[in-house]
Design a protein around this motif. Structure first.
Motif, mmCIF file in Angstrom:
data_model
loop_
_atom_site.group_PDB
_atom_site.id
_atom_site.type_symbol
_atom_site.label_atom_id
_atom_site.label_comp_id
_atom_site.label_asym_id
_atom_site.label_seq_id
_atom_site.Cartn_x
_atom_site.Cartn_y
_atom_site.Cartn_z
ATOM 1 N N ALA A 51 12.936 14.861 13.329
ATOM 2 C CA ALA A 51 12.163 14.183 12.284
ATOM 3 C C ALA A 51 12.356 12.670 12.424
ATOM 4 O O ALA A 51 11.517 11.972 12.990
ATOM 5 C CB ALA A 51 12.565 14.678 10.914
ATOM 6 N N GLU A 52 13.465 12.184 11.941
ATOM 7 C CA GLU A 52 13.730 10.738 11.966
ATOM 8 C C GLU A 52 15.206 10.531 11.696
ATOM 9 O O GLU A 52 15.954 11.510 11.555
ATOM 10 C CB GLU A 52 12.883 10.039 10.906
ATOM 11 N N CYS A 53 15.643 9.287 11.621
ATOM 12 C CA CYS A 53 17.024 9.019 11.240
ATOM 13 C C CYS A 53 17.074 8.740 9.742
ATOM 14 O O CYS A 53 16.065 8.833 9.055
ATOM 15 C CB CYS A 53 17.580 7.875 12.067
ATOM 16 N N THR A 54 18.249 8.422 9.222
ATOM 17 C CA THR A 54 18.388 8.342 7.761
ATOM 18 C C THR A 54 17.610 7.170 7.161
ATOM 19 O O THR A 54 17.188 7.231 6.016
ATOM 20 C CB THR A 54 19.866 8.240 7.339
ATOM 21 N N GLY A 55 17.415 6.117 7.954
ATOM 22 C CA GLY A 55 16.650 4.972 7.459
ATOM 23 C C GLY A 55 15.818 4.323 8.544
ATOM 24 O O GLY A 55 15.418 3.164 8.425
ATOM 25 N N ASP A 56 15.555 5.052 9.609
ATOM 26 C CA ASP A 56 14.796 4.525 10.747
ATOM 27 C C ASP A 56 13.981 5.647 11.386
ATOM 28 O O ASP A 56 14.404 6.800 11.366
ATOM 29 C CB ASP A 56 15.747 3.976 11.825
ATOM 30 N N GLU A 115 0.834 -1.198 0.000
ATOM 31 C CA GLU A 115 0.000 0.000 0.000
ATOM 32 C C GLU A 115 0.876 1.258 0.000
ATOM 33 O O GLU A 115 0.622 2.207 -0.755
ATOM 34 C CB GLU A 115 -0.926 -0.012 1.236
ATOM 35 N N ARG A 116 1.925 1.244 0.830
ATOM 36 C CA ARG A 116 2.822 2.418 0.872
ATOM 37 C C ARG A 116 3.531 2.601 -0.467
ATOM 38 O O ARG A 116 3.715 3.730 -0.938
ATOM 39 C CB ARG A 116 3.835 2.266 2.014
ATOM 40 N N LEU A 117 3.900 1.487 -1.106
ATOM 41 C CA LEU A 117 4.545 1.561 -2.426
ATOM 42 C C LEU A 117 3.607 2.211 -3.436
ATOM 43 O O LEU A 117 4.004 3.102 -4.201
ATOM 44 C CB LEU A 117 4.928 0.147 -2.893
ATOM 45 N N GLY A 167 12.844 0.201 12.351
ATOM 46 C CA GLY A 167 12.913 0.073 10.895
ATOM 47 C C GLY A 167 12.791 -1.390 10.514
ATOM 48 O O GLY A 167 13.013 -2.268 11.351
ATOM 49 N N THR A 168 12.432 -1.621 9.271
ATOM 50 C CA THR A 168 12.246 -2.989 8.798
ATOM 51 C C THR A 168 13.502 -3.826 9.003
ATOM 52 O O THR A 168 13.430 -4.948 9.497
ATOM 53 C CB THR A 168 11.850 -2.960 7.308
ATOM 54 N N ALA A 169 14.644 -3.290 8.634
ATOM 55 C CA ALA A 169 15.883 -4.057 8.774
ATOM 56 C C ALA A 169 16.361 -4.050 10.224
ATOM 57 O O ALA A 169 16.736 -5.073 10.771
ATOM 58 C CB ALA A 169 16.963 -3.499 7.853
ATOM 59 N N ASN A 187 15.074 8.744 -4.655
ATOM 60 C CA ASN A 187 15.987 9.861 -4.438
ATOM 61 C C ASN A 187 16.300 9.977 -2.949
ATOM 62 O O ASN A 187 15.607 10.671 -2.214
ATOM 63 C CB ASN A 187 15.337 11.142 -4.967
ATOM 64 N N TYR A 188 17.338 9.278 -2.510
ATOM 65 C CA TYR A 188 17.670 9.205 -1.083
ATOM 66 C C TYR A 188 18.893 10.035 -0.724
ATOM 67 O O TYR A 188 19.497 9.843 0.328
ATOM 68 C CB TYR A 188 17.859 7.741 -0.662
ATOM 69 N N LEU A 189 19.273 10.962 -1.606
ATOM 70 C CA LEU A 189 20.495 11.738 -1.342
ATOM 71 C C LEU A 189 20.413 12.524 -0.047
ATOM 72 O O LEU A 189 21.403 12.681 0.661
ATOM 73 C CB LEU A 189 20.770 12.691 -2.505
ATOM 74 N N GLY A 203 6.773 4.842 8.961
ATOM 75 C CA GLY A 203 7.382 3.505 9.024
ATOM 76 C C GLY A 203 6.379 2.427 9.391
ATOM 77 O O GLY A 203 5.530 2.627 10.254
ATOM 78 N N ILE A 204 6.493 1.293 8.728
ATOM 79 C CA ILE A 204 5.629 0.149 9.036
ATOM 80 C C ILE A 204 5.989 -0.370 10.436
ATOM 81 O O ILE A 204 5.108 -0.751 11.213
ATOM 82 C CB ILE A 204 5.832 -0.982 7.986
ATOM 83 N N THR A 205 7.274 -0.351 10.765
ATOM 84 C CA THR A 205 7.708 -0.794 12.091
ATOM 85 C C THR A 205 7.234 0.202 13.141
ATOM 86 O O THR A 205 6.797 -0.194 14.227
ATOM 87 C CB THR A 205 9.241 -0.921 12.133
ATOM 88 N N ARG A 206 7.329 1.493 12.825
ATOM 89 C CA ARG A 206 6.811 2.551 13.718
ATOM 90 C C ARG A 206 5.361 2.275 14.076
ATOM 91 O O ARG A 206 4.968 2.299 15.240
ATOM 92 C CB ARG A 206 6.938 3.905 13.003
ATOM 93 N N ILE A 217 6.986 10.081 0.837
ATOM 94 C CA ILE A 217 7.226 9.310 -0.384
ATOM 95 C C ILE A 217 8.530 8.540 -0.217
ATOM 96 O O ILE A 217 9.575 9.128 0.075
ATOM 97 C CB ILE A 217 7.356 10.241 -1.611
ATOM 98 N N LYS A 218 8.467 7.224 -0.384
ATOM 99 C CA LYS A 218 9.704 6.431 -0.329
ATOM 100 C C LYS A 218 10.258 6.384 -1.746
ATOM 101 O O LYS A 218 10.019 5.437 -2.490
ATOM 102 C CB LYS A 218 9.406 5.035 0.236
ATOM 103 N N SER A 219 10.929 7.468 -2.116
ATOM 104 C CA SER A 219 11.373 7.610 -3.503
ATOM 105 C C SER A 219 12.795 7.091 -3.677
ATOM 106 O O SER A 219 13.513 6.876 -2.700
ATOM 107 C CB SER A 219 11.320 9.080 -3.922
HETATM 108 N N1 PMP Z 1 12.570 6.418 7.750
HETATM 109 C C1 PMP Z 1 13.205 6.286 6.581
HETATM 110 C C2 PMP Z 1 13.772 7.508 5.936
HETATM 111 C C3 PMP Z 1 13.333 5.031 5.984
HETATM 112 O O1 PMP Z 1 13.964 4.893 4.823
HETATM 113 C C4 PMP Z 1 12.784 3.902 6.624
HETATM 114 C C5 PMP Z 1 12.844 2.543 5.997
HETATM 115 N N2 PMP Z 1 14.127 2.103 5.750
HETATM 116 C C6 PMP Z 1 12.160 4.073 7.861
HETATM 117 C C7 PMP Z 1 12.048 5.360 8.384
HETATM 118 C C8 PMP Z 1 11.559 2.924 8.607
HETATM 119 O O2 PMP Z 1 10.419 2.455 7.928
HETATM 120 P P1 PMP Z 1 9.962 0.935 7.983
HETATM 121 O O3 PMP Z 1 9.692 0.622 9.408
HETATM 122 O O4 PMP Z 1 8.746 0.872 7.139
HETATM 123 O O5 PMP Z 1 11.085 0.117 7.445
#
Ligand code: PMP
Length: 285
Positions: A183-188, A51-53, A247-249, A154-156, A210-213, A150-152
């Protein structure tokens, strides 16, 4: 058996899974993606990720070339074909091959790529003892420029902050928004605990939902923990009793130091540990 990658509607050996150099995903970061996780062969919250995609695609006005049901099947089949039990899945949708100009209308064929791999986890030490963050000087994208919802491709924005973190010896970095809020971390995503109350920045702080959030918010509510999605400042981080990332990972990883300041006791806290146990139970079910 070589790894099988889903591309152009079918599974092919990884070496044959190639995209055009004219693909706007490559030329401009014009596309969207998802990172998913499978536990014991079952994809965690597959429907929510898909759905997020589709929402990310819609936000960039990219017409998905397949239905959600076809996407579920393509992801599940890719996991199965690679014999992945506990693994990480990447779904990528690019605008497709076009001309050298920006014009997305010259791209005719959105590309859907699905890769299923083993999972590269953070070292166990981070889960046992917590990790350290710095606040990046690079702020999260202004929502009116490129919405962090948007999980685009473009992650620069995140990569520049990650580099700052790495230069300071941290694997993650805290990002503030244009208002100076957390806000958040770079991938979490980030959570704080103060006097037993759990708080995480709201979506309008300019973050990825985040789905984990969302799973952690549900688990906390079920556990009777008071939860809030409300704006946080760096001050709130520094005086928090506990902090953790989701985060997912990463799943749930404790944070014990930010900008060289110990958070709470400087050790993973009780609420973090409790939610981690609950999360592990949830993904095993
Ligand atoms: N914030 C950012 C910027 C992310 O890229 C991600 C996913 N890697 C998350 C938060 C965590 O989201 P999720 O729990 O859906 O993996």
């Amino acid at each position: 058996m070589s790894r099988q990658v889903y591309i152009s509607g079918k599974l092919v050996p990884a070496e044959q899974a190639t995209v055009s150099v004219f693909d706007h995903g490559l030329l401009y970061g014009d596309g969207v993606f998802e990172g998913l996780r499978s536990y014991q062969g079952k994809v965690f919250r597959l429907e929510q990720h898909v759905e997020r995609l589709y929402e990310s695609a819609r936000a960039i006005r990219l017409d998905m070339p397949m239905s959600r049901e076809e996407m579920f099947a393509a992801i599940n089949n890719t996991v199965k074909a690679n014999g992945i039990k506990d693994g990480y899945i990447r779904a990528v949708v690019t605008r497709g091959a076009g001309t050298l100009g920006l014009d997305p209308n010259r791209c005719s064929n959105p590309q859907v790529i699905i890769i299923a791999d083993t999972i590269a986890l953070y070292p166990k030490e981070f889960y046992d003892n917590g990790l350290e963050l710095i606040t990046a000087s690079v702020i999260r994208n202004h929502p009116a420029a490129l919405s962090p919802r948007i999980k685009s491709l473009n992650y620069l924005n995140n990569i520049l902050a990650k580099i700052e973190g790495q230069k300071a010896g941290c694997v993650e970095a805290l990002m503030l928004n244009h208002k100076g809020e957390v806000a958040e971390c770079t991938g979490d995503n980030i959570f704080l605990v103060k006097h037993g109350r759990l708080t995480t920045p709201p979506l309008d702080a300019g973050i990825l939902e985040g789905i984990t959030r969302n799973a952690v918010l549900e688990l906390a509510r079920e556990a009777g923990i008071e939860v809030a999605e409300s704006p946080l400042t760096k001050h709130d981080v520094y005086v928090a009793d506990e902090a953790f990332l989701t985060g997912t990972a990463a799943e749930i990883v404790p944070v014990v130091k930010v900008d060289d300041r110990p958070i709470g006791s400087g050790k993973p806290g009780a609420v973090t540990k409790d939610l981690t146990e609950r999360f592990h139970k949830l993904v095993r079910e």
